[in-house]
Design an enzyme around this catalytic site. Structure first.
Site, PDB file in Angstrom:
ATOM      1  N   SER A   1     -35.126  -6.985  28.351  1.00 19.26           N
ATOM      2  CA  SER A   1     -34.011  -7.871  28.681  1.00 19.26           C
ATOM      3  C   SER A   1     -32.784  -7.013  28.975  1.00 19.26           C
ATOM      4  O   SER A   1     -32.906  -5.812  29.253  1.00 19.26           O
ATOM      5  CB  SER A   1     -33.765  -8.833  27.515  1.00 19.26           C
ATOM      6  OG  SER A   1     -32.844  -9.833  27.884  1.00 19.26           O
ATOM      7  N   ASN A   2     -31.599  -7.581  28.914  1.00 16.39           N
ATOM      8  CA  ASN A   2     -30.379  -6.803  29.147  1.00 16.39           C
ATOM      9  C   ASN A   2     -29.262  -7.313  28.239  1.00 16.39           C
ATOM     10  O   ASN A   2     -29.469  -8.226  27.445  1.00 16.39           O
ATOM     11  CB  ASN A   2     -29.985  -6.847  30.631  1.00 16.39           C
ATOM     12  CG  ASN A   2     -29.780  -8.263  31.098  1.00 16.39           C
ATOM     13  OD1 ASN A   2     -28.914  -8.962  30.607  1.00 16.39           O
ATOM     14  ND2 ASN A   2     -30.609  -8.709  32.048  1.00 16.39           N
ATOM     15  N   ARG A   3     -28.086  -6.731  28.398  1.00 18.98           N
ATOM     16  CA  ARG A   3     -27.002  -6.982  27.433  1.00 18.98           C
ATOM     17  C   ARG A   3     -26.156  -8.209  27.749  1.00 18.98           C
ATOM     18  O   ARG A   3     -25.133  -8.446  27.110  1.00 18.98           O
ATOM     19  CB  ARG A   3     -26.066  -5.774  27.384  1.00 18.98           C
ATOM     20  CG  ARG A   3     -26.724  -4.519  26.896  1.00 18.98           C
ATOM     21  CD  ARG A   3     -25.699  -3.405  26.803  1.00 18.98           C
ATOM     22  NE  ARG A   3     -26.330  -2.115  26.589  1.00 18.98           N
ATOM     23  CZ  ARG A   3     -26.746  -1.684  25.408  1.00 18.98           C
ATOM     24  NH1 ARG A   3     -26.584  -2.436  24.346  1.00 18.98           N
ATOM     25  NH2 ARG A   3     -27.313  -0.504  25.306  1.00 18.98           N
TER      26      ARG A   3
END
Ligand code: C5P
Length: 423
Positions: free
Chosen positions: A225-227
């Site tokens: 995923s990402n931030r």
């Protein structure tokens, strides 16, 4: 390239000619209301302070009186300098004069009274009489904020159209750390600006917004995923709703609460998001792709948990379909806004993306800059559009930026959006 410097929503003087009643209740954060009153006045508001009995145990009314130049309302029955007898009952006179009521800090007790319509002092009674927008900035201990009674009271108020801000996370007066601190001044000011927005200039518009990250499964337990926190998309949804739009928010997994009066469609993967966007795009007038959609996903996902000893040492990835590139032809004339999160060459990369993805507008931000990008309450962005706009905006709250983006959508030279509404 035309570079413009629009000032239609300039922060200075946002509240000029507005009378803001500032309710202060009995919380240790009452002292912060002094600084909030100053900021409201600096932005042009006439500030009328009303204090509960317990608030006066933390800060004296004289402080506010000296600062605002107006006597403080404290008593439901006694006519005072704040509301002379000639003006009638204090609660009615104050309610009528208010363009907006902000309660900061709002104690758990105050939130409960507002939710249940209790009216046993000047502040709670004028809150019942007031027909203006109401903004509530809670402050309490973390355990109190998450108590089911408080959650239910907050939900009731939000469903009634009251803007209830989320408290900040941090050290609390109890010595513990948690969610309960009075929201930052900037967040309160942005919420007031949103609630005061008198113009329903998106009335009749159907705005589709994506927000948050996506999660791409490796197995039932693990994902990449990402931030992205989703805060920018949330702010856009709130701003568009406040300006009269019908809003659908397609949201990847975030920790944010639902946005009242917005249809939230939860998704997990980039493929889920793609399907929802494609299906809903045809019934939209504006699409704003604020989501940080994964660009890659595991080439295969295991149906069972991959045992520790047998996990791959390298991860085979495949590109995800680009949702913006996959949009059906735009014969209905939808206005499409993309985002460009970069770590360098901001404007050049954004301009290339604007062309490659056939966007009408792109919001470019450098996610390595302090105060900008993922997870922060603020953002600094450059708006580019295919008509040649290139506006480098200063650091501002995400809600304020959301309004700037919506302003820019309306300012784009097309008849359809400027006239507002579709049939
Ligand atoms: O190419 P890049 O991922 O930087 O483009 C960012 C923009 O494209 C954002 O608006 C994002 O929501 C959108 N996007 C997309 N589909 C993807 C990845 C990003 O629509 N698979």
């Amino acid at each position: 390239m035309k570079t413009t410097n629009r000032t239609s929503r300039a922060p200075v003087g946002r509240f000029r000619e507005k009378t803001i009643v500032l309710g202060v209740t009995g919380s240790i954060a009452a002292y912060k209301a002094v600084s909030l009153a100053r900021r409201l006045m600096a932005e042009g508001a006439v500030v009328q302070v009303v204090m509960t009995r317990n608030a006066q145990r933390f800060v004296g009314p004289l402080t506010f009186q000296e600062l605002t130049g107006r006597p403080v309302g404290t008593d439901l029955f006694a006519p005072s300098d704040a509301v002379p007898a000639s003006m009638g009952m204090p609660h009615l006179a104050l309610a009528e004069s208010a363009d907006l009521l902000v309660i900061a800090p709002a104690s758990a007790h105050c939130v409960a009274k507002l939710a249940h319509g209790l009216a046993d002092d000047l502040l709670s009674t004028l809150a019942l009489a007031a027909e203006c927008p109401v903004v509530v900035a809670p402050a309490m201990d973390g355990g109190m904020w998450t108590h089911p009674a408080v959650c239910s009271n907050v939900l009731t108020l939000r469903q009634r159209g009251v803007t209830v801000l989320e408290p900040e996370v941090g050290p609390l007066a109890s010595g513990r750390t948690g969610k309960g601190r009075l929201p930052e001044e900037d967040a309160i000011l942005s919420a007031i600006a949103g609630a005061l927005h008198p113009v329903k200039d998106f009335k009749g518009q159907r705005v589709l917004i994506t927000a948050g990250p996506t999660q791409e499964a490796l197995d039932p337990v693990r994902f990449i995923s990402n931030r992205s926190s989703g805060k920018m998309g949330w702010a856009l949804a709130e701003a568009a709703r406040d300006r009269g739009a019908g809003v659908v928010l397609i949201a990847g997994p975030t920790a944010l609460p639902p946005v009242p009066n917005v249809t939230v469609v939860p998704v997990v993967t980039s493929e889920d998001m793609r399907k929802e966007v494609i299906t809903r795009f045809v019934d939209s007038d504006v699409l704003i792709m604020a989501a940080a959609v994964a660009d890659f996903r595991p080439a295969g996902s295991s149906p069972g948990k991959i045992p520790k000893g047998r996990g791959p040492r390298t991860l085979a990835l495949e590109p995800t379909p680009d949702i913006l590139m996959d949009l059906p032809s735009r014969r209905a004339g939808q206005f499409v806004v993309g985002f460009s999160a970069e770590t360098g060459d901001l404007v050049e990369r954004a301009r290339a993306k604007l062309r490659r993805k056939a966007l009408d507008m792109i919001v470019a931000n450098n996610v390595t800059e302090p105060g900008a990008g993922f997870g922060t309450e603020t953002n600094r962005a450059t708006l580019l559009d295919r008509a040649g706009r290139c506006d480098a905006l200063p650091l501002m709250s995400k809600l304020e930026l959301a309004h700037r983006i919506l302003d820019a959508v309306l300012e784009f030279p097309t008849d359809r959006l400027q006239k507002g509404g579709t049939s």
